[in-house]
Enzyme design. Structure first.
Site, mmCIF file in Angstrom:
data_model
loop_
_atom_site.group_PDB
_atom_site.id
_atom_site.type_symbol
_atom_site.label_atom_id
_atom_site.label_comp_id
_atom_site.label_asym_id
_atom_site.label_seq_id
_atom_site.Cartn_x
_atom_site.Cartn_y
_atom_site.Cartn_z
ATOM 1 C CB SER A 110 -6.976 -11.669 -4.766
ATOM 2 O OG SER A 110 -8.024 -10.766 -4.990
ATOM 3 C CB SER A 111 -6.219 -6.431 -5.589
ATOM 4 O OG SER A 111 -6.579 -5.894 -4.338
ATOM 5 C CB ALA A 112 -2.972 -6.390 -1.254
ATOM 6 C CG ASP A 154 -5.752 -6.083 2.309
ATOM 7 O OD1 ASP A 154 -6.108 -6.090 3.492
ATOM 8 O OD2 ASP A 154 -6.462 -6.500 1.377
HETATM 9 O O1 PMV Z 1 -12.452 -7.440 2.355
HETATM 10 P P1 PMV Z 1 -11.060 -7.005 2.547
HETATM 11 O O2 PMV Z 1 -10.134 -8.095 2.907
HETATM 12 O O3 PMV Z 1 -10.545 -6.095 1.465
HETATM 13 O O4 PMV Z 1 -11.030 -6.159 3.897
HETATM 14 C C1 PMV Z 1 -11.578 -4.901 4.051
HETATM 15 C C2 PMV Z 1 -11.236 -4.449 5.419
HETATM 16 C C3 PMV Z 1 -11.927 -3.148 5.810
HETATM 17 O O5 PMV Z 1 -11.517 -2.876 7.156
HETATM 18 C C4 PMV Z 1 -13.440 -3.323 5.806
HETATM 19 C C5 PMV Z 1 -11.539 -1.998 4.895
HETATM 20 C C6 PMV Z 1 -10.081 -1.560 4.994
HETATM 21 O O6 PMV Z 1 -9.635 -0.844 4.060
HETATM 22 O O7 PMV Z 1 -9.399 -1.845 5.989
#
Ligand code: PMV
Length: 321
Positions: A110-112, A154
């Site tokens: 959501s933030s990205a 993201d």
């Molecule tokens: O929870 P999310 O969608 O922000 O995913 C984090 C993904 C990780 O691999 C755990 C961290 C990252 O920065 O890639």
């Protein structure tokens, strides 16, 4: 000069394979989720002085002027980064309206998505055609304020709006799935905390480095096999690889009883594979379905406690640089 209003959107995202291991240099696969979107509208404020900019997000009852924002506020960072990139000191007076259908703190980016839609809108508003790469790079800077040390997956998948294989410090690759893959994303309703989940893995990795490095390498191998399965349209193999990836996510301690319950239900009801997605310890599961059972799988997930589901299809698309 009268400037028209600008409207931009950016999709949510999900990580299909490789979360956590990606932080340690392994590849990961992420896909956009266009069924949920962040939206930014910018309206010119005729007659006001430049730099008179107001951010409004009615869904979260947020209203603040740019001038009164802390310099580390992510929305302010977005505007400052765009100004820096364009080498301008003034930005036309405007109202920036933010909204989103992406659930927050649930691993769907959501933030990205807000960062990408905002950076894109700010460029469009002043008539600058920025490439997806520029939008992604500036959105990453906003993400750093939101999250600390994001891997960059993201902002990349969301800015390019294509399935990607992402690896830190390397050029990412687009993935072109063959045929159609139906995916159900189901929300446990438990809010995950990415920062905590990532630092928990880091602590355990420090205590047991050799073992964790082996897990990460194995996850990396699964990711490469998944890329091939997507490209040749092999759903059964892709499902097995999701289950294999989930096994390692359990081992590194990021699953949660609420995730395990939904995974079990999905597999009992005809899912070809299922795993958590994103940081874990809550958030969403993703389930691969054949083209027939997705509605019944989705219904059984809802009947067993999922807050909501998103049904999406991964299909071959063309790439835009
Ligand atoms: O929870 P999310 O969608 O922000 O995913 C984090 C993904 C990780 O691999 C755990 C961290 C990252 O920065 O890639």
């Amino acid at each position: 000069m009268i400037m028209p209003a600008t409207i931009t959107t950016a999709p949510a995202k999900t990580i299909l394979f490789g979360e956590h291991a990606v932080v340690y240099g392994q590849p990961a696969i992420a896909v956009p989720v266009n069924e949920r979107q962040a939206k930014v509208k910018i309206f010119p404020s005729i007659g006001s002085q430049s730099n008179d900019i107001q951010f409004i997000a009615p869904q979260v009852a947020f209203k603040q002027d740019y001038s009164s924002m802390d310099i580390h506020h992510p929305l302010r960072i977005a505007l400052d980064e765009v100004k820096k990139f364009l080498d301008i000191s003034d930005y036309p007076a405007c109202k920036v309206h933010l909204s989103s259908t992406i659930p927050i703190s649930s691993g769907l980016g959501s933030s990205a998505a807000i960062a990408v839609a905002l950076v894109k809108a700010l460029f469009n508003f002043v008539g600058y055609q920025a490439s997806n790469k520029i939008i992604s790079d500036l959105a990453y800077k906003v993400e750093v304020e939101f999250h600390g040390t994001p891997s960059g997956i993201d902002n990349t998948v969301i800015a390019f709006n294509q399935p990607i294989l992402y690896q830190k410090n390397r050029d990412f690759e687009f993935i072109s799935p063959s045929g159609e893959f139906t995916i159900i994303i189901a929300d446990t309703g438990i809010k995950g905390n990415t920062k905590e989940a990532v630092s928990g893995v880091r602590e355990r990795w420090q205590q047991n480095t050799k073992q964790y490095e082996e897990y990460f390498v194995k996850i990396g191998e699964i990711v490469y096999q998944a890329k091939t399965a997507l490209e040749i349209g092999d759903s059964n193999h892709l499902g097995n690889l999701m289950n294999a990836n989930q096994e390692f996510l359990r081992k590194i301690g990021v699953s949660h009883p609420s995730l395990e319950k939904l995974i079990e239900i999905a597999l009992q009801n005809g899912g070809l594979g299922a795993k958590l997605c994103g940081a874990g310890q809550g958030g969403n599961v993703i389930v691969l379905s054949d083209g027939k059972h997705f509605e019944s799988i989705s219904a059984s997930l809802i009947n067993n406690g999922a807050l909501q589901t998103i049904i999406m299809s991964l299909a071959k698309e063309t790439h835009e640089e």
